[in-house]
Design a protein around this motif. Structure first.
Motif, PDB file in Angstrom:
ATOM      1  N   LEU A 134      -6.308   4.163  -5.749  1.00  0.00           N
ATOM      2  CA  LEU A 134      -5.615   3.114  -6.101  1.00  0.00           C
ATOM      3  C   LEU A 134      -6.838   2.056  -5.602  1.00  0.00           C
ATOM      4  CD1 LEU A 134      -2.889   3.988  -3.243  1.00  0.00           C
ATOM      5  CD2 LEU A 134      -2.762   3.677  -6.008  1.00  0.00           C
ATOM      6  N   GLU A 135      -8.307   2.586  -5.688  1.00  0.00           N
ATOM      7  CA  GLU A 135      -9.355   1.906  -4.975  1.00  0.00           C
ATOM      8  C   GLU A 135      -9.505   1.151  -3.590  1.00  0.00           C
ATOM      9  OE1 GLU A 135      -9.390  -0.595  -8.100  1.00  0.00           O
ATOM     10  OE2 GLU A 135      -9.966   0.735 -10.239  1.00  0.00           O
ATOM     11  N   ARG A 136      -9.153   1.773  -3.089  1.00  0.00           N
ATOM     12  CA  ARG A 136      -8.731   1.571  -1.405  1.00  0.00           C
ATOM     13  C   ARG A 136     -10.190   2.647  -0.672  1.00  0.00           C
ATOM     14  NH1 ARG A 136      -5.097  -2.103  -0.588  1.00  0.00           N
ATOM     15  NH2 ARG A 136      -3.730  -2.446  -1.712  1.00  0.00           N
ATOM     16  N   THR A 137     -10.028   1.995   0.448  1.00  0.00           N
ATOM     17  CA  THR A 137     -10.862   3.195   1.097  1.00  0.00           C
ATOM     18  C   THR A 137      -9.683   4.003   2.211  1.00  0.00           C
ATOM     19  OG1 THR A 137     -11.484   1.662   3.258  1.00  0.00           O
ATOM     20  CG2 THR A 137     -12.697   1.768   1.797  1.00  0.00           C
ATOM     21  N   VAL A 138     -10.251   5.207   2.625  1.00  0.00           N
ATOM     22  CA  VAL A 138      -9.829   6.418   2.901  1.00  0.00           C
ATOM     23  C   VAL A 138      -9.036   5.529   4.436  1.00  0.00           C
ATOM     24  CG1 VAL A 138      -9.241   8.155   4.100  1.00  0.00           C
ATOM     25  CG2 VAL A 138     -10.441   8.879   2.509  1.00  0.00           C
ATOM     26  N   SER A 139     -10.007   4.998   4.727  1.00  0.00           N
ATOM     27  CA  SER A 139      -9.746   3.933   6.115  1.00  0.00           C
ATOM     28  C   SER A 139      -8.276   3.392   6.024  1.00  0.00           C
ATOM     29  CB  SER A 139     -10.408   3.419   6.792  1.00  0.00           C
ATOM     30  OG  SER A 139     -10.947   2.246   5.851  1.00  0.00           O
ATOM     31  N   GLU A 140      -8.373   3.047   4.347  1.00  0.00           N
ATOM     32  CA  GLU A 140      -7.435   1.873   4.917  1.00  0.00           C
ATOM     33  C   GLU A 140      -5.902   2.317   4.205  1.00  0.00           C
ATOM     34  OE1 GLU A 140      -8.402  -2.019   1.923  1.00  0.00           O
ATOM     35  OE2 GLU A 140      -9.297  -0.434   0.900  1.00  0.00           O
ATOM     36  N   ILE A 141      -6.008   3.488   3.843  1.00  0.00           N
ATOM     37  CA  ILE A 141      -4.567   3.781   3.652  1.00  0.00           C
ATOM     38  C   ILE A 141      -4.552   5.476   4.826  1.00  0.00           C
ATOM     39  CG2 ILE A 141      -4.370   4.083   0.518  1.00  0.00           C
ATOM     40  CD1 ILE A 141      -4.998   6.854   0.914  1.00  0.00           C
ATOM     41  N   TYR A 142      -5.583   6.055   5.592  1.00  0.00           N
ATOM     42  CA  TYR A 142      -5.039   6.611   6.380  1.00  0.00           C
ATOM     43  C   TYR A 142      -3.457   6.589   7.718  1.00  0.00           C
ATOM     44  CZ  TYR A 142      -5.142   9.763  10.549  1.00  0.00           C
ATOM     45  OH  TYR A 142      -5.006  11.094  11.402  1.00  0.00           O
ATOM     46  N   ARG A 143      -3.336   5.325   8.290  1.00  0.00           N
ATOM     47  CA  ARG A 143      -2.016   5.082   8.478  1.00  0.00           C
ATOM     48  C   ARG A 143      -0.915   5.453   7.777  1.00  0.00           C
ATOM     49  NH1 ARG A 143      -2.802  -0.188  13.497  1.00  0.00           N
ATOM     50  NH2 ARG A 143      -1.239   0.291  13.494  1.00  0.00           N
ATOM     51  N   LYS A 145       0.744  -1.562   0.199  1.00  0.00           N
ATOM     52  CA  LYS A 145       0.078  -0.319   0.453  1.00  0.00           C
ATOM     53  C   LYS A 145       1.280   1.044  -0.340  1.00  0.00           C
ATOM     54  CE  LYS A 145      -2.623  -1.374   3.147  1.00  0.00           C
ATOM     55  NZ  LYS A 145      -3.946  -1.992   4.350  1.00  0.00           N
ATOM     56  N   GLY A 146       1.923   1.272   0.596  1.00  0.00           N
ATOM     57  CA  GLY A 146       2.628   2.592   0.700  1.00  0.00           C
ATOM     58  C   GLY A 146       3.402   2.558  -0.731  1.00  0.00           C
ATOM     59  N   LEU A 147       4.171   1.664  -1.122  1.00  0.00           N
ATOM     60  CA  LEU A 147       4.696   1.999  -2.472  1.00  0.00           C
ATOM     61  C   LEU A 147       3.773   1.909  -3.504  1.00  0.00           C
ATOM     62  CD1 LEU A 147       7.386  -1.218  -2.222  1.00  0.00           C
ATOM     63  CD2 LEU A 147       7.197   1.230  -1.649  1.00  0.00           C
ATOM     64  N   ASP A 148       2.752   1.441  -4.055  1.00  0.00           N
ATOM     65  CA  ASP A 148       0.896   1.955  -4.519  1.00  0.00           C
ATOM     66  C   ASP A 148       1.098   3.277  -4.394  1.00  0.00           C
ATOM     67  OD1 ASP A 148       0.499  -0.843  -5.496  1.00  0.00           O
ATOM     68  OD2 ASP A 148      -0.674  -0.511  -4.338  1.00  0.00           O
ATOM     69  N   ALA A 206       4.279   9.699  -7.546  1.00  0.00           N
ATOM     70  CA  ALA A 206       4.952  10.120  -8.424  1.00  0.00           C
ATOM     71  C   ALA A 206       4.426  10.265 -10.116  1.00  0.00           C
ATOM     72  CB  ALA A 206       6.284   8.423  -8.854  1.00  0.00           C
ATOM     73  N   ARG A 207       3.619   9.510 -10.455  1.00  0.00           N
ATOM     74  CA  ARG A 207       2.810   9.908 -11.756  1.00  0.00           C
ATOM     75  C   ARG A 207       2.069  11.023 -11.792  1.00  0.00           C
ATOM     76  NH1 ARG A 207       1.355   4.040 -10.818  1.00  0.00           N
ATOM     77  NH2 ARG A 207      -0.499   4.612  -9.931  1.00  0.00           N
ATOM     78  N   SER A 208       1.644  11.733 -10.717  1.00  0.00           N
ATOM     79  CA  SER A 208       0.765  12.710 -11.033  1.00  0.00           C
ATOM     80  C   SER A 208       1.492  13.971 -10.935  1.00  0.00           C
ATOM     81  CB  SER A 208      -0.382  12.361  -9.325  1.00  0.00           C
ATOM     82  OG  SER A 208      -0.831  11.515  -8.685  1.00  0.00           O
ATOM     83  N   PRO A 209       0.959  15.147 -12.138  1.00  0.00           N
ATOM     84  CA  PRO A 209       1.734  16.615 -11.926  1.00  0.00           C
ATOM     85  C   PRO A 209       1.245  17.275 -11.107  1.00  0.00           C
ATOM     86  CG  PRO A 209      -0.232  15.501 -13.180  1.00  0.00           C
ATOM     87  CD  PRO A 209      -0.053  14.905 -12.620  1.00  0.00           C
ATOM     88  N   ASP A 210      -0.046  16.884 -10.236  1.00  0.00           N
ATOM     89  CA  ASP A 210      -0.592  17.888  -8.940  1.00  0.00           C
ATOM     90  C   ASP A 210      -0.707  16.734  -8.006  1.00  0.00           C
ATOM     91  OD1 ASP A 210      -1.047  19.402 -11.091  1.00  0.00           O
ATOM     92  OD2 ASP A 210      -2.882  19.044 -10.953  1.00  0.00           O
ATOM     93  N   SER A 211      -0.637  17.447  -7.008  1.00  0.00           N
ATOM     94  CA  SER A 211      -0.697  17.010  -5.404  1.00  0.00           C
ATOM     95  C   SER A 211      -2.078  16.533  -5.238  1.00  0.00           C
ATOM     96  CB  SER A 211      -0.615  18.325  -3.950  1.00  0.00           C
ATOM     97  OG  SER A 211      -0.919  19.397  -4.458  1.00  0.00           O
ATOM     98  N   LEU A 212      -2.163  15.168  -4.125  1.00  0.00           N
ATOM     99  CA  LEU A 212      -3.741  15.076  -4.206  1.00  0.00           C
ATOM    100  C   LEU A 212      -4.159  14.998  -2.817  1.00  0.00           C
ATOM    101  CD1 LEU A 212      -2.921  11.572  -6.709  1.00  0.00           C
ATOM    102  CD2 LEU A 212      -4.260  14.154  -7.488  1.00  0.00           C
ATOM    103  N   SER A 213      -5.442  14.807  -2.607  1.00  0.00           N
ATOM    104  CA  SER A 213      -5.826  14.411  -1.150  1.00  0.00           C
ATOM    105  C   SER A 213      -5.716  13.303  -1.342  1.00  0.00           C
ATOM    106  CB  SER A 213      -7.009  14.865  -1.166  1.00  0.00           C
ATOM    107  OG  SER A 213      -8.096  14.340  -2.280  1.00  0.00           O
TER     108      SER A 213
END
Length: 261
Positions: A45-54, A21-24, A30-37
């Motif tokens: 990444l087709e995940r929930t916010v709770s999955e990637i929050y930590r 998840k961290g590498l994703d 790295a691919r995104s031209p702009d910052s992302l929320s």
């Protein structure tokens, strides 16, 4: 022992969900031209916010990503770039090339950059702008597919035969616009000529002048490229610039310990 979920290059691959998840996240930013929320990262990444929050919290605390306190949007920091450049081979390469690149940019009134191969991509690890008020330059840290640039083709041409053929096989698997015959012919011409001077396939009007950089083992570890942009009041021609860049590449190679037989 964790179970292997699939094989890659003959070696078992073990699932490490948190690390993946961290590498994703890092690869996405790295691919995104702009910052992302965070919600945009989760959606991409087709995940929930709770999955990637930590994961996001950890990456931010370790300074791999930066968060804008006003917008709460994330972007990749320069930490990974700094880590890559702290490796002894890359550090020695950039140190050897930097003063020569400064001098060649002033002599030719053109920008120049140093690139290395990274799988099927090239990575620009050093870059110097032309002193001219109008110029074309490639961004430090930029990446391009090997087959799209003179830098990539020169690096491809000087790979060991088995490595080059494996790379071409993988290029054929992902790119249908380039033929194997064309790649083989171009690589052969590059090795025969010792360099490539060719109109850019990406930017109209620019001629790429690319020479290989050799290390003490006689292996090509990088290429020096000047994207030559003709101008009305420019006092140097492509042919003259090519001579200067060839000398510069030879000087960098010599500093790295290369001694042609």
């Amino acid at each position: 022992m964790l179970p292997a979920d699939k094989e890659r290059n003959g070696a078992p691959r073990y699932a490490v969900p948190a690390l993946e998840k961290g590498l994703d996240v890092l690869e996405l930013l790295a691919r995104s031209p702009d910052s992302l929320s965070m919600s945009a990262v989760a959606a991409a990444l087709e995940r929930t916010v709770s999955e990637i929050y930590r994961v996001m919290q950890c990456l931010e605390s370790r300074a791999y990503v930066e968060r804008d306190p006003e917008s709460d949007r994330y972007r990749l920091s320069m930490k990974l770039f700094g880590l890559a450049h702290s490796r002894p081979p890359t550090k020695a390469l950039v140190s050897a090339a930097a003063p020569v690149m400064d001098r060649i940019a002033a002599a030719t009134m053109q920008s120049c950059h140093l690139a290395v191969v990274d799988d099927l991509q090239i990575l620009v690890v050093a870059q110097v702008n032309s002193p001219s008020p109008m110029h074309y330059a490639v961004r430090l840290g930029a990446q391009f597919p090997v087959w799209e640039t003179s830098s990539g083709l020169v690096l491809l041409a000087y790979q060991p035969d088995a490595v080059r053929q494996d790379m071409i096989n993988r290029i054929m698997a992902v790119q249908s616009d380039v033929s194997r015959r064309e790649l083989d012919a171009r690589c052969a011409a590059i090795v025969r000529n010792g360099s490539e001077v060719r109109a850019s396939a990406i930017v109209s009007g620019v001629t790429n002048i690319t020479h290989p950089i050799f290390n003490h083992q006689g292996k090509v570890v990088a290429v020096l490229t000047t994207p030559f942009l003709p101008q009305v009041h420019l006092d140097i021609s492509v042919e003259e610039a090519t001579i200067e860049i060839k000398k510069a590449a030879a000087e960098i190679s010599n500093t790295l310990g290369y001694r042609p037989s």
